[in-house]
Design a protein around this motif. Structure first.
Motif, PDB file in Angstrom:
ATOM      1  N   PHE A 274       7.787  10.344  -3.503  1.00 40.52           N
ATOM      2  CA  PHE A 274       7.178   9.331  -3.946  1.00 40.52           C
ATOM      3  C   PHE A 274       8.109   8.444  -4.713  1.00 40.52           C
ATOM      4  CE2 PHE A 274       4.572  13.323  -3.964  1.00 40.52           C
ATOM      5  CZ  PHE A 274       3.069  12.627  -3.625  1.00 40.52           C
ATOM      6  N   ILE A 275       9.360   8.853  -5.066  1.00 38.19           N
ATOM      7  CA  ILE A 275      10.128   7.700  -5.725  1.00 38.19           C
ATOM      8  C   ILE A 275      10.493   6.501  -4.739  1.00 38.19           C
ATOM      9  CG2 ILE A 275      12.531   7.166  -6.652  1.00 38.19           C
ATOM     10  CD1 ILE A 275      10.619   9.102  -8.465  1.00 38.19           C
ATOM     11  N   PRO A 276      10.532   6.536  -3.617  1.00 40.94           N
ATOM     12  CA  PRO A 276      10.585   5.219  -2.971  1.00 40.94           C
ATOM     13  C   PRO A 276       9.263   4.500  -2.999  1.00 40.94           C
ATOM     14  CG  PRO A 276      11.407   6.982  -1.346  1.00 40.94           C
ATOM     15  CD  PRO A 276      10.767   7.726  -2.747  1.00 40.94           C
ATOM     16  N   LYS A 277       8.314   5.060  -3.048  1.00 43.43           N
ATOM     17  CA  LYS A 277       6.935   4.252  -2.994  1.00 43.43           C
ATOM     18  C   LYS A 277       6.726   3.616  -4.475  1.00 43.43           C
ATOM     19  CE  LYS A 277       4.248   7.339   0.114  1.00 43.43           C
ATOM     20  NZ  LYS A 277       5.473   8.189   0.404  1.00 43.43           N
ATOM     21  N   CYS A 278       7.098   4.579  -5.548  1.00 43.33           N
ATOM     22  CA  CYS A 278       7.245   3.792  -6.836  1.00 43.33           C
ATOM     23  C   CYS A 278       8.076   2.795  -7.068  1.00 43.33           C
ATOM     24  CB  CYS A 278       7.353   5.130  -7.751  1.00 43.33           C
ATOM     25  SG  CYS A 278       6.283   6.149  -8.094  1.00 43.33           S
ATOM     26  N   TYR A 279       9.150   2.693  -6.229  1.00 42.56           N
ATOM     27  CA  TYR A 279       9.980   1.689  -6.355  1.00 42.56           C
ATOM     28  C   TYR A 279       9.360   0.529  -5.836  1.00 42.56           C
ATOM     29  CZ  TYR A 279      13.961  -1.167  -4.961  1.00 42.56           C
ATOM     30  OH  TYR A 279      15.028  -2.351  -4.935  1.00 42.56           O
ATOM     31  N   VAL A 280       8.834   0.532  -4.863  1.00 45.05           N
ATOM     32  CA  VAL A 280       7.983  -0.572  -4.074  1.00 45.05           C
ATOM     33  C   VAL A 280       6.997  -1.026  -5.088  1.00 45.05           C
ATOM     34  CG1 VAL A 280       6.669  -1.699  -2.222  1.00 45.05           C
ATOM     35  CG2 VAL A 280       8.805  -0.247  -1.665  1.00 45.05           C
ATOM     36  N   ILE A 281       6.144  -0.186  -5.539  1.00 47.95           N
ATOM     37  CA  ILE A 281       4.858  -0.362  -6.530  1.00 47.95           C
ATOM     38  C   ILE A 281       5.333  -1.159  -7.512  1.00 47.95           C
ATOM     39  CG2 ILE A 281       3.149   0.840  -7.571  1.00 47.95           C
ATOM     40  CD1 ILE A 281       2.678   2.652  -5.601  1.00 47.95           C
ATOM     41  N   LEU A 282       6.378  -0.727  -8.280  1.00 45.85           N
ATOM     42  CA  LEU A 282       6.888  -1.151  -9.718  1.00 45.85           C
ATOM     43  C   LEU A 282       7.786  -2.460  -9.480  1.00 45.85           C
ATOM     44  CD1 LEU A 282       6.897   2.216 -11.753  1.00 45.85           C
ATOM     45  CD2 LEU A 282       5.224   0.661 -11.383  1.00 45.85           C
ATOM     46  N   LEU A 283       8.744  -2.503  -8.506  1.00 47.07           N
ATOM     47  CA  LEU A 283       9.831  -3.363  -8.637  1.00 47.07           C
ATOM     48  C   LEU A 283      10.093  -4.411  -7.513  1.00 47.07           C
ATOM     49  CD1 LEU A 283      12.687  -0.964  -9.484  1.00 47.07           C
ATOM     50  CD2 LEU A 283      11.381  -2.489 -11.164  1.00 47.07           C
ATOM     51  N   GLN A 284       9.117  -3.992  -6.325  1.00 45.43           N
ATOM     52  CA  GLN A 284       8.822  -4.988  -5.407  1.00 45.43           C
ATOM     53  C   GLN A 284       7.391  -4.851  -4.740  1.00 45.43           C
ATOM     54  OE1 GLN A 284      11.646  -3.634  -2.132  1.00 45.43           O
ATOM     55  NE2 GLN A 284      13.380  -4.848  -3.122  1.00 45.43           N
ATOM     56  N   PRO A 285       6.519  -5.418  -5.841  1.00 43.86           N
ATOM     57  CA  PRO A 285       5.131  -5.616  -5.449  1.00 43.86           C
ATOM     58  C   PRO A 285       5.108  -6.574  -4.310  1.00 43.86           C
ATOM     59  CG  PRO A 285       5.591  -6.861  -7.447  1.00 43.86           C
ATOM     60  CD  PRO A 285       6.930  -5.876  -7.173  1.00 43.86           C
ATOM     61  N   HIS A 286       5.743  -7.491  -4.084  1.00 45.27           N
ATOM     62  CA  HIS A 286       5.466  -8.153  -2.889  1.00 45.27           C
ATOM     63  C   HIS A 286       5.411  -7.619  -1.412  1.00 45.27           C
ATOM     64  CE1 HIS A 286       9.986  -8.149  -3.379  1.00 45.27           C
ATOM     65  NE2 HIS A 286      10.008  -8.127  -1.833  1.00 45.27           N
TER      66      HIS A 286
END
Length: 348
Positions: free
Chosen positions: A323-335
């Motif tokens: 889950f942490i890799p997905k949260c990283y994209v969702i929160l910090l790399q929304p593009h």
């Protein structure tokens, strides 16, 4: 006849002080005997004792072996540093998991969350919250209810988590096969299939735990032999065969999840979830393989601490790897969290 100025010889008898018992010596007078120290868990509180007295189960002899002292009752308590540290880590990790669940619910309509089966992600996160919290059942004074619930709760929650991971890996494989022309795997792609896998696997574990608790349930007991000065309170697992059977079933599910994910790691799945699952299950299996010999070689509070550590570390492995890799994209790399990017990743 003794000459003048000489004193007649006088016989002197032996005398054994407290902490010793008399032992007769062959070829010597009855009043001449040896003094032998009292053996372990025995005392002599009088002079010239014929036999040492044994201390009660909840007592131990002092250094001089002339007095029985009460043993100190000990268990992994919340008030001591180790118990406080483990409880704090469990609470923090459960709160972190709840935050990840909140992020997934809030962004439930984004491509990353939808592509990796929202329902399974929710089930896995909720089961991980309870996995972290169930470790708190191992801390504190053991009671009948506490001993009855802690292993069964841990087993059911972990089975739900591992079966969710297994369902995720199955979905990855089915999703890839369903893209082939004329594939019959499309009918298995509905939301009921993964939920059915989780329910079926968890139901088997519930049945195993029910048989265990009905036939030979765990119960509290005091270990009076492992430590000379302490009565160690803990839980007797009842049937060790049932205990290891329950652990073995979780191991089979974890090994199955790892195998399927490893075989599917190079498939062009969305966001490479099979690779994350493979690594998470590798961490999970490594923790529990090292747990068994360590668990067998420790006693008392440390044995409980080892199991809590394994629960926390294996659950953290699932949380961080999946889950942490997905949260990283969702929160910090929304593009990157758009359908076009995910399609490009899948194609590549």
């Amino acid at each position: 006849m003794a000459s003048k100025g000489e004193k007649p010889p006088q016989s002197r008898c032996s005398s054994c002080g407290p902490g010793f018992q008399k032992k007769s010596q062959e070829g010597k007078a009855v009043c001449c005997y040896g003094c032998v120290p009292c053996t372990d868990r025995h005392i002599a509180n009088q002079t010239d004792t014929d036999q040492c007295m044994k201390c009660l189960e909840d007592q131990y002899p002092n250094q001089e072996r002339n007095q029985c002292l009460p043993k100190v009752v000990t268990f992994l308590a919340y008030e001591e540093p180790l118990g406080m540290a483990l409880a704090s880590v469990a609470a923090c990790l459960s709160f972190l998991t709840a935050l990840v669940l909140w992020v997934f619910v809030r962004h439930k309509n984004t491509p990353i969350v939808r592509a990796n089966n929202r329902d399974l992600s929710y089930i896995l996160l909720i089961s991980l919250i309870f996995c972290f919290l169930c470790s708190l059942l191992f801390i504190g004074r053991p009671t009948a209810m506490n001993c009855l619930l802690r292993q069964a709760t841990f087993a059911v929650m972990f089975t739900m988590a591992v079966s969710s991971v297994l369902a995720k890996t199955i979905i990855v494989v089915l999703a890839f096969r369903a893209t082939r022309p004329g594939s019959r795997n499309r009918k298995w792609m509905g939301s009921r299939t993964p939920i059915s896998v989780v329910l079926f696997c968890t139901l088997i574990q519930i049945l195993l735990c029910a048989i265990w608790l009905l036939l030979s349930p765990p119960f509290p007991e005091a270990d009076t032999h492992s430590d000379r000065k302490h009565n160690i309170l803990g839980c007797n697992e009842g049937s060790l065969i049932a205990f290891y059977f329950v652990l073995g079933y979780m191991g089979v599910l974890a090994l199955g999840s790892f195998t399927v994910a490893f075989l599917a790691r190079n498939l062009p799945d969305t966001f490479n979830e099979a690779k994350f699952i493979t690594f998470s299950m590798l961490v999970f299996c490594s923790v529990w393989v090292s747990f068994l010999p360590t668990y067998q070689s420790t006693k008392g509070k440390m044995m409980v601490a080892v199991e809590i550590f394994c629960i926390l570390s294996s659950s953290t492995g699932l949380l961080s790897c999946i889950f942490i890799p997905k949260c990283y994209v969702i929160l910090l790399q929304p593009h990157r969290n758009i359908k076009k990017t995910l399609k490009d990743n899948s194609t590549s």
